[in-house]
Design a protein around this motif. Sequence first.
Motif, short mmCIF file in Angstrom:
data_model
loop_
_atom_site.label_atom_id
_atom_site.label_comp_id
_atom_site.label_asym_id
_atom_site.label_seq_id
_atom_site.Cartn_x
_atom_site.Cartn_y
_atom_site.Cartn_z
N HIS A 2 6.13 4.27 9.26
CA HIS A 2 6.20 3.47 8.06
C HIS A 2 5.39 4.45 7.03
O HIS A 2 5.87 4.63 5.68
CB HIS A 2 5.65 2.20 8.16
N PHE A 3 4.31 5.03 7.54
CA PHE A 3 3.59 5.88 6.35
C PHE A 3 3.81 7.29 6.83
O PHE A 3 2.82 8.11 6.57
CB PHE A 3 1.84 5.65 6.80
N ASP A 4 5.04 7.70 6.72
CA ASP A 4 5.51 9.24 6.72
C ASP A 4 4.91 9.96 7.66
O ASP A 4 4.49 10.97 7.27
CB ASP A 4 5.34 9.69 5.29
N VAL A 56 -6.46 5.28 3.42
CA VAL A 56 -6.05 3.77 4.10
C VAL A 56 -6.26 4.08 5.49
O VAL A 56 -5.67 5.23 6.09
CB VAL A 56 -4.65 3.55 3.83
N VAL A 57 -7.17 3.42 6.21
CA VAL A 57 -7.10 3.45 7.93
C VAL A 57 -6.60 2.15 8.47
O VAL A 57 -6.63 1.15 8.03
CB VAL A 57 -8.69 3.53 8.28
N ILE A 58 -5.52 2.33 9.12
CA ILE A 58 -4.96 1.08 9.92
C ILE A 58 -5.37 1.28 11.38
O ILE A 58 -4.91 2.14 12.11
CB ILE A 58 -3.38 1.20 9.82
N LEU A 105 0.81 -1.10 -0.11
CA LEU A 105 -0.10 -0.12 0.09
C LEU A 105 0.95 1.50 0.01
O LEU A 105 0.67 2.36 -0.55
CB LEU A 105 -0.91 0.09 1.18
N LYS A 106 1.97 1.16 0.83
CA LYS A 106 2.92 2.57 0.74
C LYS A 106 3.34 2.74 -0.58
O LYS A 106 3.62 3.68 -1.13
CB LYS A 106 4.16 2.09 1.84
#
Length: 382
Positions: free
Chosen positions: A237-239, A222-224, A210-211
């Motif tokens: 990881h996602f900036d 994207v919701v984690i 996804l990244k």
Amino acid sequence: MTDDVSQWQDRIARCLGVDREPLTRQLDKIARRAAQDKPFDREMKAFLARLEKSSQRYQARRASVPSLTYPEDLPIAARREDLRKAIADHQVVIVAGETGSGKTTQLPKICLELGRGVAGMIGHTQPRRIAARTVANRITKELQQPLGETVGYQVRFSEQIGDNTLVKLMTDGILLADIQNDRLLHRYDTLIIDEAHERSLNIDFLLGYLKNILPQRPDLKVVITSATIDVERFSQHFDDAPIIEVSGRTYPVDVEYRPAEEDRDLSLQVLDTVEEILTLPKRGDILVFLSGEREIRETANLLRKAQLPHLEVVPLYARLSLAEQGRVFLPHKGVRVVLATNVAETSLTVPGIRYVIDPGTARISRYSYRTKVQRLPIEPVS
């Protein structure tokens, strides 16, 4: 022609996400032919037909969004506005929430409220099949709609999804399989990766993939979600994605240890403990953690043969039908004993539980270097 192209691009933006790239390619071809003074009537006819069909489906999906209500007793209700703003303003959001906070059932509804799920589905992944099916069933009941319309699910060997499904519950393996035919995941406009703290190979691969595709999909949200561990690492990881913390509902817990009886069958020990609980003054349902389907069946048979008064025995494991799995959420009289694998530990919350019996063992996935196969031995767990 330049003004016309701009108008068509605006219309393409109000079509299904899966059609936007092909429609843009068709429009570019028409623009090139027009610039070269070549006829483009046939191309324009095909373009308009596809544009109209996609636009109609987009409008139908938009009109099918149900009215949304939120249970105020869930802890996530207090952070709803913060979650809405974070999802609206950022491409990736990390939600840290404890079990029972309501994040799994309420996040898809918050996304629907923001207009997500119309251009493409809201894909909602779960680590386990049983969780995907029961969560889908739970959300449909809250929306008062049949399963497979607004909310559906897909797991291995089973699915209930319609043309106008807005929220799709699935295992992370199903989303990985979708990548084979849809490299940029155009079928989805929002992805909720639930229980990311479990850190399976599937989840780690998805997060890395996804990244890589997010710059090519600026419209994708994207919701984690994770328990309160590892959230900083997910954010990095996602900036440095924003982290929204949602408190869980905690209750005072008394822990009592029984002496180990290795020479006695586990089912008999569970029966003894259930009988002891039934003599206590405070009544409530009982949740028993067992390591697998065979152990659940054996214990269920023993409890039923004991014919304890006003006791209902409900198994909970992946191979049961959706109706049988849904029994744990139905109202009942007397005392209910739920016999479950550790799926009921984090993936779903069983209501009404006052007592928990935990033998302290579970099936853990292990890779055997000697035999070169994945194994599921029963091991002690904390």
